[in-house]
Write a protein that holds these residues in place. Sequence first.
Motif, PDB file in Angstrom:
ATOM      1  N   VAL A  54      63.181 -15.908  -4.675  1.00  0.00           N
ATOM      2  CA  VAL A  54      62.429 -14.768  -3.846  1.00  0.00           C
ATOM      3  C   VAL A  54      61.724 -13.981  -5.220  1.00  0.00           C
ATOM      4  O   VAL A  54      62.745 -13.190  -5.722  1.00  0.00           O
ATOM      5  CB  VAL A  54      62.810 -13.903  -3.022  1.00  0.00           C
ATOM      6  CG1 VAL A  54      61.982 -13.099  -2.360  1.00  0.00           C
ATOM      7  CG2 VAL A  54      63.575 -15.095  -1.724  1.00  0.00           C
ATOM      8  N   VAL A  82      58.988 -10.715  -5.586  1.00  0.00           N
ATOM      9  CA  VAL A  82      58.682  -9.792  -4.817  1.00  0.00           C
ATOM     10  C   VAL A  82      57.736  -8.910  -5.791  1.00  0.00           C
ATOM     11  O   VAL A  82      58.154  -8.312  -6.713  1.00  0.00           O
ATOM     12  CB  VAL A  82      59.452  -8.981  -4.087  1.00  0.00           C
ATOM     13  CG1 VAL A  82      58.764  -8.267  -3.060  1.00  0.00           C
ATOM     14  CG2 VAL A  82      60.392  -9.979  -3.314  1.00  0.00           C
ATOM     15  N   ASP A  83      56.290  -8.822  -5.404  1.00  0.00           N
ATOM     16  CA  ASP A  83      55.514  -7.721  -6.251  1.00  0.00           C
ATOM     17  C   ASP A  83      56.166  -6.209  -5.556  1.00  0.00           C
ATOM     18  O   ASP A  83      56.095  -5.982  -4.217  1.00  0.00           O
ATOM     19  CB  ASP A  83      54.173  -8.004  -5.727  1.00  0.00           C
ATOM     20  CG  ASP A  83      53.045  -6.869  -6.251  1.00  0.00           C
ATOM     21  OD1 ASP A  83      53.535  -5.902  -6.684  1.00  0.00           O
ATOM     22  OD2 ASP A  83      51.996  -7.199  -6.011  1.00  0.00           O
ATOM     23  N   GLN A  84      56.447  -5.341  -6.671  1.00  0.00           N
ATOM     24  CA  GLN A  84      57.005  -4.213  -6.124  1.00  0.00           C
ATOM     25  C   GLN A  84      55.828  -2.989  -6.208  1.00  0.00           C
ATOM     26  O   GLN A  84      56.290  -1.762  -6.173  1.00  0.00           O
ATOM     27  CB  GLN A  84      58.269  -3.846  -6.562  1.00  0.00           C
ATOM     28  CG  GLN A  84      57.995  -3.629  -8.243  1.00  0.00           C
ATOM     29  CD  GLN A  84      59.285  -3.187  -8.662  1.00  0.00           C
ATOM     30  OE1 GLN A  84      60.477  -2.850  -7.845  1.00  0.00           O
ATOM     31  NE2 GLN A  84      59.469  -2.732 -10.067  1.00  0.00           N
ATOM     32  N   SER A 117      56.365  -5.226   2.347  1.00  0.00           N
ATOM     33  CA  SER A 117      56.927  -6.605   2.070  1.00  0.00           C
ATOM     34  C   SER A 117      58.239  -6.581   1.111  1.00  0.00           C
ATOM     35  O   SER A 117      58.963  -7.451   1.264  1.00  0.00           O
ATOM     36  CB  SER A 117      55.940  -7.267   1.314  1.00  0.00           C
ATOM     37  OG  SER A 117      54.777  -7.673   2.200  1.00  0.00           O
ATOM     38  N   MET A 118      58.108  -5.808   0.221  1.00  0.00           N
ATOM     39  CA  MET A 118      59.444  -5.405  -0.653  1.00  0.00           C
ATOM     40  C   MET A 118      60.627  -5.211   0.075  1.00  0.00           C
ATOM     41  O   MET A 118      61.665  -5.774   0.085  1.00  0.00           O
ATOM     42  CB  MET A 118      59.485  -4.187  -1.602  1.00  0.00           C
ATOM     43  CG  MET A 118      60.382  -3.951  -2.573  1.00  0.00           C
ATOM     44  SD  MET A 118      60.531  -5.264  -3.884  1.00  0.00           S
ATOM     45  CE  MET A 118      62.063  -5.221  -4.146  1.00  0.00           C
ATOM     46  N   CYS A 149      61.550  -8.450   2.393  1.00  0.00           N
ATOM     47  CA  CYS A 149      62.048  -9.689   1.893  1.00  0.00           C
ATOM     48  C   CYS A 149      63.282  -9.397   1.123  1.00  0.00           C
ATOM     49  O   CYS A 149      64.028 -10.356   0.991  1.00  0.00           O
ATOM     50  CB  CYS A 149      60.988  -9.892   0.843  1.00  0.00           C
ATOM     51  SG  CYS A 149      59.450 -10.774   1.666  1.00  0.00           S
ATOM     52  N   THR A 150      63.334  -8.034   0.632  1.00  0.00           N
ATOM     53  CA  THR A 150      64.718  -7.903   0.139  1.00  0.00           C
ATOM     54  C   THR A 150      65.984  -8.087   1.016  1.00  0.00           C
ATOM     55  O   THR A 150      67.270  -8.803   0.854  1.00  0.00           O
ATOM     56  CB  THR A 150      64.829  -6.499  -0.350  1.00  0.00           C
ATOM     57  OG1 THR A 150      63.907  -6.313  -1.471  1.00  0.00           O
ATOM     58  CG2 THR A 150      66.003  -6.133  -0.983  1.00  0.00           C
ATOM     59  N   ALA A 202      62.066  -8.884  -8.671  1.00  0.00           N
ATOM     60  CA  ALA A 202      61.118  -7.940  -8.548  1.00  0.00           C
ATOM     61  C   ALA A 202      60.064  -7.433  -9.582  1.00  0.00           C
ATOM     62  O   ALA A 202      60.665  -7.290 -10.812  1.00  0.00           O
ATOM     63  CB  ALA A 202      61.522  -6.486  -7.845  1.00  0.00           C
ATOM     64  N   TRP A 247      56.853 -16.578  -3.263  1.00  0.00           N
ATOM     65  CA  TRP A 247      56.125 -15.514  -4.210  1.00  0.00           C
ATOM     66  C   TRP A 247      55.262 -14.634  -3.365  1.00  0.00           C
ATOM     67  O   TRP A 247      54.438 -14.965  -2.344  1.00  0.00           O
ATOM     68  CB  TRP A 247      55.175 -16.148  -5.149  1.00  0.00           C
ATOM     69  CG  TRP A 247      54.841 -15.377  -6.350  1.00  0.00           C
ATOM     70  CD1 TRP A 247      54.124 -14.126  -6.218  1.00  0.00           C
ATOM     71  CD2 TRP A 247      55.376 -15.336  -7.631  1.00  0.00           C
ATOM     72  NE1 TRP A 247      53.984 -13.429  -7.480  1.00  0.00           N
ATOM     73  CE2 TRP A 247      54.730 -14.228  -8.305  1.00  0.00           C
ATOM     74  CE3 TRP A 247      56.208 -16.281  -8.407  1.00  0.00           C
ATOM     75  CZ2 TRP A 247      54.760 -14.097  -9.810  1.00  0.00           C
ATOM     76  CZ3 TRP A 247      56.311 -16.160  -9.854  1.00  0.00           C
ATOM     77  CH2 TRP A 247      55.668 -15.055 -10.333  1.00  0.00           C
ATOM     78  N   ILE A 248      56.053 -13.367  -3.264  1.00  0.00           N
ATOM     79  CA  ILE A 248      55.174 -12.443  -2.167  1.00  0.00           C
ATOM     80  C   ILE A 248      54.482 -11.383  -3.031  1.00  0.00           C
ATOM     81  O   ILE A 248      55.010 -10.555  -3.968  1.00  0.00           O
ATOM     82  CB  ILE A 248      56.401 -11.493  -1.368  1.00  0.00           C
ATOM     83  CG1 ILE A 248      57.055 -12.668  -0.564  1.00  0.00           C
ATOM     84  CG2 ILE A 248      55.510 -10.674  -0.504  1.00  0.00           C
ATOM     85  CD1 ILE A 248      58.569 -12.747  -1.034  1.00  0.00           C
ATOM     86  N   SER A 249      53.040 -11.415  -2.818  1.00  0.00           N
ATOM     87  CA  SER A 249      52.089 -10.650  -3.656  1.00  0.00           C
ATOM     88  C   SER A 249      50.696 -10.484  -2.806  1.00  0.00           C
ATOM     89  O   SER A 249      50.387 -11.458  -2.038  1.00  0.00           O
ATOM     90  CB  SER A 249      52.013 -11.012  -5.002  1.00  0.00           C
ATOM     91  OG  SER A 249      51.140 -10.213  -5.743  1.00  0.00           O
TER      92      SER A 249
END
Length: 501
Positions: free
Chosen positions: A344, A346-348, A355-356, A359-360, A378, A429-431
């Motif tokens: 995972v 994650v864009d922090q 989302s951070m 998703c964490t 992250a 990929w979360i962004s």
Amino acid sequence: MTEPTAEHRAEPPAEPTAESTTRPTPEPTLADPTLADPTPAVDPDENRRQVLYWRLLARLFDHEEQASLESASLAVVEDIGLPPALLDPQVSVDSIVQRHPELADEFDGLMVPEPDEDGRDRAAEVRRAAMVSKVLLNVLATGSGTVTAGQLSRWQSDAGWFERALGCKPGELRGGRPGPSAPGPGVSPTGTGGRGTTPDLGNLIPTIGPELGAIEADLVKRMHLREVLADPRLAAQLTPSMSLIEQLLHDKNNLSGVALANAKVLIRRFVDEVAEVLRTQVAKATVGSLDRSIPPKRVFRNLDIDRTIWKNLTNWSPEDERLYVDRLFYRHTVRKTTPTRLIVVVDQSGSMVDSMVNCTILASIFAGLPKVDVHLIAYDTRAIDLTPWVHDPFESLLRTTLGGGTDGTVAMALAQPKIAEPRNTVVVWISDFYEWHTDRLFESMAAIHRSGAKFIPVGSVTSSGRGSVNPWFRERFKDLGTPVISGHIRKLVHELKTFLA
């Protein structure tokens, strides 16, 4: 005979005229329908309802009181037997309900559309308008200037009543906290018998939820948060929310002592609340096909009664009227699972804090599943490998640094070496994909997809589903055959569980 005098002499008949030949108009009578007033009768209840709503609009757009509307509204409220405090925006709904417990049930489902019925209860509509005005005014009229912890707590309580009025649970519509799925038709989610049927949360969450979240975030920003956290009594009044957690994560490096300890308590409370909801969503998702190569465990809870009866019907004894069972059948409960690596990323950056956090927490839940190897990364302009703390989302969040720019290539440098077996690896990929090195990053992502690994780009995994995605990336992901997931976090849960199955 004497001749008639001039006084008695008959006048010769006058020549007829057009005017004299016209039929004279009869005098109108009271029973004549032509006397009916063309103006429709004024409905006093409709006037009362309009007064209450005009007063609401006036207070929303101008904080100054309109004397005529205030006095007229007060007269209406008193006349219909409601407490005058209902018109005071400084009095919370909680206070109203504490003083008048009988009103609690009326607030539940207050704004849920009622089924069409013949005729309208005008008096009931006036009462409903007074109570709707109270909820809307307390939630939408937040004023300006500094906000205290007590004021924020009161607003969050009033927002909870607003959500209950819409037929939802407190906190369900706000963007910070994902709520459970809506109950079935006709079921009051509060358990107190709200009117009508439950509204479609799928429609409410994307519209009302983000606006409530924005109001709450504005109130949090107007707080002197450090001073509040330094006072345990004031800190205890704070209700954890996504906007509050964002402020705490931004400011955690500037906190120490009592303030830092109180901040950690609030973060822990929020993490635990969200984790409980997400665990339920993960548990509800399908987890794989049954593994029939493993014999079922022969315990009573696995006994397949229907199949046992069916297979033993040949042993039925008409004389004894009994079914003799010589073989028992059990259900298979073991499911096929293979060791899977879940990476995972994650864009922090500041725009992705929702989302951070989600998703964490989600990564920690999947890390607790058997045969799932979870890695968490992250990044903003730098990347940090949070894998050692992936089982504890609280510790992971404390190690993040929100804000800054976005350079996904630094995260890719950490993620690629972790892909040992592509066919058995999924990369999430979360962004929002507003990147500095767009071409280079996309080529690396496409290479992961071509290697056989499952690549899932996610634009937002918020409770509300609101979020923007770079159109350049969105189109290229679509052409690649890996469209961006954007919406409620349940979508990502379903996608992951499908792959892990």
